[in-house]
Motif scaffolding. Structure first.
Motif, PDB file in Angstrom:
ATOM      1  N   TRP A  37     -76.460  22.252   4.364  1.00 18.51           N
ATOM      2  CA  TRP A  37     -76.291  22.588   5.784  1.00 18.51           C
ATOM      3  C   TRP A  37     -76.808  21.443   6.648  1.00 18.51           C
ATOM      4  CZ3 TRP A  37     -78.708  23.446  10.461  1.00 18.51           C
ATOM      5  CH2 TRP A  37     -77.972  24.171  11.398  1.00 18.51           C
ATOM      6  N   ASN A  38     -76.003  21.059   7.629  1.00 20.39           N
ATOM      7  CA  ASN A  38     -76.339  19.948   8.505  1.00 20.39           C
ATOM      8  C   ASN A  38     -76.079  20.362   9.939  1.00 20.39           C
ATOM      9  OD1 ASN A  38     -75.349  17.376  10.100  1.00 20.39           O
ATOM     10  ND2 ASN A  38     -76.641  16.605   8.424  1.00 20.39           N
ATOM     11  N   PHE A  39     -77.113  20.273  10.794  1.00 18.18           N
ATOM     12  CA  PHE A  39     -76.981  20.744  12.171  1.00 18.18           C
ATOM     13  C   PHE A  39     -75.930  19.938  12.943  1.00 18.18           C
ATOM     14  CE2 PHE A  39     -78.239  20.675  16.685  1.00 18.18           C
ATOM     15  CZ  PHE A  39     -78.139  22.036  16.952  1.00 18.18           C
ATOM     16  N   ARG A  40     -75.916  18.623  12.753  1.00 19.19           N
ATOM     17  CA  ARG A  40     -74.949  17.794  13.478  1.00 19.19           C
ATOM     18  C   ARG A  40     -73.521  18.173  13.086  1.00 19.19           C
ATOM     19  NH1 ARG A  40     -71.920  13.872  12.141  1.00 19.19           N
ATOM     20  NH2 ARG A  40     -72.938  13.648  10.111  1.00 19.19           N
ATOM     21  N   ARG A  41     -73.282  18.354  11.786  1.00 20.13           N
ATOM     22  CA  ARG A  41     -71.946  18.724  11.321  1.00 20.13           C
ATOM     23  C   ARG A  41     -71.563  20.109  11.827  1.00 20.13           C
ATOM     24  NH1 ARG A  41     -72.264  17.398   5.916  1.00 20.13           N
ATOM     25  NH2 ARG A  41     -73.090  19.445   5.368  1.00 20.13           N
ATOM     26  N   PHE A  42     -72.544  21.014  11.878  1.00 24.68           N
ATOM     27  CA  PHE A  42     -72.257  22.363  12.380  1.00 24.68           C
ATOM     28  C   PHE A  42     -71.838  22.331  13.850  1.00 24.68           C
ATOM     29  CE2 PHE A  42     -73.863  26.062  14.726  1.00 24.68           C
ATOM     30  CZ  PHE A  42     -73.132  27.059  14.136  1.00 24.68           C
ATOM     31  N   THR A  43     -72.571  21.582  14.682  1.00 23.52           N
ATOM     32  CA  THR A  43     -72.241  21.528  16.108  1.00 23.52           C
ATOM     33  C   THR A  43     -70.889  20.862  16.346  1.00 23.52           C
ATOM     34  OG1 THR A  43     -73.539  19.486  16.301  1.00 23.52           O
ATOM     35  CG2 THR A  43     -74.634  21.554  16.883  1.00 23.52           C
ATOM     36  N   GLU A  44     -70.497  19.954  15.478  1.00 18.95           N
ATOM     37  CA  GLU A  44     -69.181  19.308  15.620  1.00 18.95           C
ATOM     38  C   GLU A  44     -68.049  20.262  15.265  1.00 18.95           C
ATOM     39  OE1 GLU A  44     -69.384  15.893  13.140  1.00 18.95           O
ATOM     40  OE2 GLU A  44     -70.580  14.693  14.563  1.00 18.95           O
ATOM     41  N   ASN A  45     -68.288  21.121  14.293  1.00 16.55           N
ATOM     42  CA  ASN A  45     -67.215  22.001  13.802  1.00 16.55           C
ATOM     43  C   ASN A  45     -67.154  23.348  14.511  1.00 16.55           C
ATOM     44  OD1 ASN A  45     -66.505  20.045  11.903  1.00 16.55           O
ATOM     45  ND2 ASN A  45     -67.875  20.888  10.345  1.00 16.55           N
ATOM     46  N   PHE A  46     -68.291  23.816  15.037  1.00 14.19           N
ATOM     47  CA  PHE A  46     -68.330  25.157  15.616  1.00 14.19           C
ATOM     48  C   PHE A  46     -67.642  25.188  16.983  1.00 14.19           C
ATOM     49  CE2 PHE A  46     -70.553  28.430  18.183  1.00 14.19           C
ATOM     50  CZ  PHE A  46     -70.085  29.538  17.496  1.00 14.19           C
ATOM     51  N   LYS A  47     -66.790  26.177  17.175  1.00  9.88           N
ATOM     52  CA  LYS A  47     -66.056  26.330  18.438  1.00  9.88           C
ATOM     53  C   LYS A  47     -65.924  27.808  18.778  1.00  9.88           C
ATOM     54  CE  LYS A  47     -63.110  22.230  17.775  1.00  9.88           C
ATOM     55  NZ  LYS A  47     -63.566  21.905  16.420  1.00  9.88           N
ATOM     56  N   ILE A  48     -65.889  28.092  20.078  1.00  7.36           N
ATOM     57  CA  ILE A  48     -65.569  29.439  20.578  1.00  7.36           C
ATOM     58  C   ILE A  48     -64.372  29.309  21.508  1.00  7.36           C
ATOM     59  CG2 ILE A  48     -66.355  31.444  21.886  1.00  7.36           C
ATOM     60  CD1 ILE A  48     -69.177  30.805  21.107  1.00  7.36           C
ATOM     61  N   LYS A  49     -63.328  30.040  21.221  1.00  7.82           N
ATOM     62  CA  LYS A  49     -62.128  30.019  22.055  1.00  7.82           C
ATOM     63  C   LYS A  49     -61.887  31.420  22.613  1.00  7.82           C
ATOM     64  CE  LYS A  49     -59.679  26.255  19.695  1.00  7.82           C
ATOM     65  NZ  LYS A  49     -58.434  25.887  18.982  1.00  7.82           N
TER      66      LYS A  49
END
Length: 341
Positions: A37-49
Motif C-alpha cells: 500500500w502506497n499513499f501517493r499511488r492511492f491518491t493518484e488512483n482514487f476518484k469520486i464521480k
C-alpha cells in the motif's frame, strides 16, 4: 491488458459461475508487481464521480478503493450516521382501534426534517434540554360533518379528521429552539397516514424525539437504501456485424449496446453505456454470440446508489460517513500507539 492484469483487476462472468471473485492483489502474490500500500499511488488512483444528485437520491462512483472500504462506507451510512426520531410517546388519550404500542411504533418511524448535527446525543439519565430533544404534540378528534351528503359513503365527506396525517403533529419548541431553528421542524412528508378515526374517537399525546443511530434502531437510519455494485465491462472478442447486432442488443438492458453504421455501410454493434448493464448473462445463452462477447466487472470501481429518508441530503450522508470512518481509524491508531509505547 495482459491476461494476468485481467485476472488481478477484473471479475469474470461465465454462464453458470463467476470467476476471480477474490482479490489477490496482496504483497508477494505476484512477481514483478508491487502491491504494497502506497499513499501517493492511492491518491493518484482514487476518484469520486457524482453521476446524479437530488434532494433525496444520489448516484456516485468510488474508483480506486478496495471492497472492505466500500462496504464500510455502506454500513456506516446505514447504521452509524445519526438522525432525529421519536423515542418517547406519552399517550394521554387514545380511543382509536389502534393499540398504543402499535401507534407509538408508527410515530417513531416518521422521518423528521431537521439537521441532526445541531443536536447532542441524549444518554441515559440526561435531563431533557433544547440541545438533545425535540417536542411534538398531537391532539385531534373525529366529528361528524354538520352538513354532509347522506348519499355518500366517503368518510372524508361525512367526517372531519377521519384520517390522521403527519401534518397534524405540531412542533413545540423547547427553550430557545425557535431562534436557532428559524425554519422550524416538520416531518419530511406532510401526508404520511398515521391512523384512521371515526366520530367520537380521539388522540392526545406528547412525543419526544432524540438523536440516535441505525444500529440502535432502524428508525434512526438516514437512508432508505444504500447499496453498491461493480462497474460492468463488456468486451467484444471480434466485431459483431449485420443482423446479429439486433440479437445482441436484445440481450442487454436498453442503452447498453448501440448499433452504428461503419464506413462501408454495414451495421456494427458498439458498447455505449456499460453502467446500465444488469449482468443478466443472457448473451452467453446464445451459441452464436457466446464466443464473441466477454463479460467482466471492474474490481475497484463501485457504483453507489443512496436514497435518503429526507433528514440529510445523500451526499451529506456520505460526508458524515467519511468523518465517522476517519474517527474510527484515528481511534485505532491511538490504541496501537498505546500498546506499542
Amino acid at each position: 491488458m495482459s491476461h494476468l492484469d485481467e485476472i488481478r483487476n477484473k471479475i469474470h462472468l461465465d454462464i453458470n459461475k463467476v470467476r476471480n471473485t477474490e482479490d489477490t492483489r496482496i504483497p508477494g502474490a505476484y512477481t514483478n508487481y508491487d502491491d504494497t500500500w502506497n499513499f501517493r499511488r492511492f491518491t493518484e488512483n482514487f476518484k469520486i464521480k457524482i453521476i446524479e444528485k437530488s434532494e433525496r437520491v444520489a448516484e456516485f462512483d468510488l474508483i480506486g478503493i478496495d471492497t472492505p472500504f466500500a462496504n464500510a462506507f455502506r454500513r456506516i451510512m446505514i447504521a452509524e450516521v445519526p438522525t432525529m426520531a421519536i423515542e418517547e410517546v406519552m399517550i394521554l388519550n387514545n380511543t382509536s382501534i389502534m393499540q398504543d404500542e402499535v401507534l407509538a411504533h408508527r410515530l417513531g418511524l416518521l422521518p423528521i426534517k431537521v439537521d441532526p448535527r445541531l443536536f447532542e446525543m441524549k444518554k441515559d439519565g440526561d435531563k431533557t434540554t433544547e440541545r438533545n430533544t425535540l417536542k411534538f404534540k398531537l391532539e385531534i378528534k373525529c366529528k361528524k360533518q354538520k352538513k354532509s351528503n347522506m348519499e355518500t359513503s366517503n368518510p372524508d365527506e361525512l367526517y372531519t379528521n377521519s384520517k390522521v396525517y403527519s401534518r397534524n403533529i405540531e412542533w413545540e419548541p423547547i427553550g430557545e429552539q425557535k431562534e436557532w431553528l428559524p425554519g422550524g421542524v416538520k416531518f419530511v412528508e406532510d401526508d404520511i397516514l398515521i391512523n384512521i378515526l371515526r366520530p367520537g374517537q380521539e388522540l392526545h399525546m406528547i412525543m419526544h424525539a432524540v438523536k440516535g443511530i441505525g444500529s440502535d434502531h432502524a428508525k434512526f437510519s438516514p437512508v432508505g437504501t444504500a447499496s453498491y455494485r461493480l462497474m460492468p465491462e463488456i468486451k467484444f472478442l471480434e466485431p459483431i456485424r449485420g443482423e446479429l447486432c439486433h440479437k445482441l442488443t436484445s440481450c442487454f438492458s436498453p442503452g447498453v449496446i448501440e448499433i452504428v453504421e461503419s464506413q462501408d455501410g454495414e451495421k456494427v454493434a458498439v458498447v455505449k453505456c456499460p453502467r446500465n448493464d444488469t449482468c443478466t448473462r443472457e448473451v452467453l445463452r446464445h451459441p452464436e454470440l457466446a464466443d464473441k462477447v466477454k463479460l467482466l466487472k471492474v474490481r475497484d470501481h463501485f457504483i453507489f446508489s443512496v436514497e435518503s429518508t429526507g433528514a440529510l441530503a445523500p451526499l451529506d450522508i456520505l460526508r458524515e460517513a467519511v468523518k465517522i470512518l476517519k474517527f474510527k481509524c484515528l481511534k485505532v491508531r491511538e490504541e496501537l500507539e498505546i500498546l506499542t509505547s
